[in-house]
Design a protein around this motif. Structure first.
Motif, PDB file in Angstrom:
ATOM      1  N   ARG A  64      36.826  31.796  46.679  1.00 40.75           N
ATOM      2  CA  ARG A  64      36.417  32.333  44.820  1.00 40.75           C
ATOM      3  C   ARG A  64      38.210  32.239  44.339  1.00 40.75           C
ATOM      4  O   ARG A  64      38.723  32.089  43.718  1.00 40.75           O
ATOM      5  N   LEU A 273      37.031  47.113  38.101  1.00 41.01           N
ATOM      6  CA  LEU A 273      35.449  45.951  37.385  1.00 41.01           C
ATOM      7  C   LEU A 273      34.519  46.654  37.407  1.00 41.01           C
ATOM      8  O   LEU A 273      34.109  47.598  38.850  1.00 41.01           O
ATOM      9  N   TRP A 283      33.737  38.715  42.910  1.00 43.17           N
ATOM     10  CA  TRP A 283      34.900  38.580  41.649  1.00 43.17           C
ATOM     11  C   TRP A 283      35.932  37.709  41.489  1.00 43.17           C
ATOM     12  O   TRP A 283      37.208  37.895  41.099  1.00 43.17           O
ATOM     13  N   ASP A 285      37.722  34.881  41.334  1.00 44.49           N
ATOM     14  CA  ASP A 285      38.585  34.699  40.396  1.00 44.49           C
ATOM     15  C   ASP A 285      39.770  34.967  39.464  1.00 44.49           C
ATOM     16  O   ASP A 285      39.920  35.286  38.824  1.00 44.49           O
ATOM     17  N   GLN A 286      38.893  36.097  38.587  1.00 47.28           N
ATOM     18  CA  GLN A 286      39.187  36.864  37.869  1.00 47.28           C
ATOM     19  C   GLN A 286      39.663  37.932  38.240  1.00 47.28           C
ATOM     20  O   GLN A 286      41.085  37.861  37.830  1.00 47.28           O
ATOM     21  N   VAL A 287      39.387  38.381  38.983  1.00 51.25           N
ATOM     22  CA  VAL A 287      40.995  39.489  39.859  1.00 51.25           C
ATOM     23  C   VAL A 287      42.102  38.561  40.230  1.00 51.25           C
ATOM     24  O   VAL A 287      43.350  38.863  40.202  1.00 51.25           O
ATOM     25  N   SER A 289      43.459  35.528  38.642  1.00 53.71           N
ATOM     26  CA  SER A 289      44.183  34.966  36.816  1.00 53.71           C
ATOM     27  C   SER A 289      44.538  36.609  36.686  1.00 53.71           C
ATOM     28  O   SER A 289      45.829  36.132  35.891  1.00 53.71           O
ATOM     29  N   ALA A 290      43.750  37.543  37.444  1.00 59.16           N
ATOM     30  CA  ALA A 290      44.405  38.477  35.933  1.00 59.16           C
ATOM     31  C   ALA A 290      45.772  39.443  36.832  1.00 59.16           C
ATOM     32  O   ALA A 290      47.289  39.591  36.670  1.00 59.16           O
ATOM     33  N   LYS A 293      48.356  36.748  36.462  1.00 58.05           N
ATOM     34  CA  LYS A 293      49.421  37.101  34.997  1.00 58.05           C
ATOM     35  C   LYS A 293      50.190  38.411  34.829  1.00 58.05           C
ATOM     36  O   LYS A 293      51.390  38.346  34.327  1.00 58.05           O
TER      37      LYS A 293
END
Length: 299
Positions: A64, A273, A283, A285-287, A289-290, A293
């Motif tokens: 992911r 999370l 998880w 993709d969320q990690v 992306s963060a 950023k």
């Protein structure tokens, strides 16, 4: 040395995973052993994300995160430790040690000539991986750290001891069932992908050894290395860092990670999370992306 190699057909049609295998043979000190790694993105990318899995997983755990990192224009390399995934699996439990794994990863990084590395670690990927930058300082620039530790001879609590005893009593540990319990959102096919590297008990020496190797008592192998690493992260690390914590992890959750954050110089407030457990990459993709950023890499 008695060595097993998982048949390729065990890795066909894994859900969410379409990455071609890459192999290195003949690493110095590891002659006769083949190491697998995923290698995505351009070879000449300005940054490389080196993602190190832990017990009892393999490169599949990062499925992911890999696409998110490559979309930023980076190269992503995800090796399998010897004894795991598509890497070769020596049969003797006694062969596996802290230095056996650590020296192999150093040799692989040098062989692939990885540079400007963002180190991405969790579980044993961190116990080992967090000791690498101090000896390869010119190759590492950033860190993404998830549920892990730098043990130096102190207990990790009753939860870890229960896990250690659990694995010791199950020499043929069902890795797929374990992952489905830890991550109930996994489909049956995804859970089975974590068992794919191990056709039978003979292939699981590395799986059996990792919990027994965690340095929770004085004098254990690896302690002097992790002590050096703690000092490095506290006083010498000058790179950027990002921390993500799976709050439902009963062993390496918020309390342990909060202590680790104090060790890592300049580590910012973590991403917590609340629904995630030990295997934060589920998880991912969320990690990812963060983290991008945070680093300013997001488009």
């Amino acid at each position: 040395m008695d060595v097993l190699r998982t048949p390729d057909e065990r890795f066909q049609a894994l859900p969410g995973y379409n990455f071609d295998p890459n192999y290195v043979e003949g690493l110095e000190g590891y002659e006769g052993l083949r190491v697998h790694y995923v290698d995505q993105g351009p070879d000449r990318a300005p940054r490389t994300f080196l993602c190190l899995p832990g017990q009892p997983t393999w490169a599949y755990l990062f499925r992911r995160m890999i696409p998110v990192f490559t979309q930023s224009g980076a190269r992503v390399v995800v090796p399998d430790w010897l004894g795991f995934g598509r890497s070769d699996k020596p049969v003797s439990d006694a062969l596996y040690s802290f230095d056996f794994h650590r020296d192999m990863m150093i040799a692989l990084i040098v062989k692939l000539d990885l540079k400007n590395i963002t180190l991405v670690v969790q579980d044993w990927g961190g116990i080992l991986g967090l000791t690498l930058p101090m000896d390869l300082q010119d190759r590492f620039s950033r860190l993404i750290v998830m549920n892990t530790a730098l043990p130096t001879g102190d207990s990790l609590g009753d939860g870890f001891q229960s896990w250690k005893d659990y694995v010791a009593s199950r020499p043929n540990l069902d890795c797929g069932a374990l992952m489905q319990r830890a991550c109930p959102q996994l489909s049956e096919a995804e859970a089975l992908a974590f068992e794919a590297p191990f056709p039978d008990q003979r292939y699981k020496a590395g799986v059996r050894r990792f919990p027994q190797m965690v340095m929770i008592e004085p004098g254990m192998a690896g302690i002097e290395t992790t002590k050096r690493a703690q000092k490095f992260w506290q006083t010498e690390w000058a790179g950027e860092s990002f921390m993500a914590i799976g709050a439902k992890d009963p062993v390496l959750g918020v309390p342990v990670m909060s202590k680790l954050r104090k060790v890592i110089r300049g580590c910012p407030e973590p991403l917590v999370l609340e629904e995630a457990g030990h295997f934060v990459q589920e998880w991912g993709d969320q990690v990812a992306s963060a983290a991008l950023k945070h680093f300013g890499d997001a488009s």
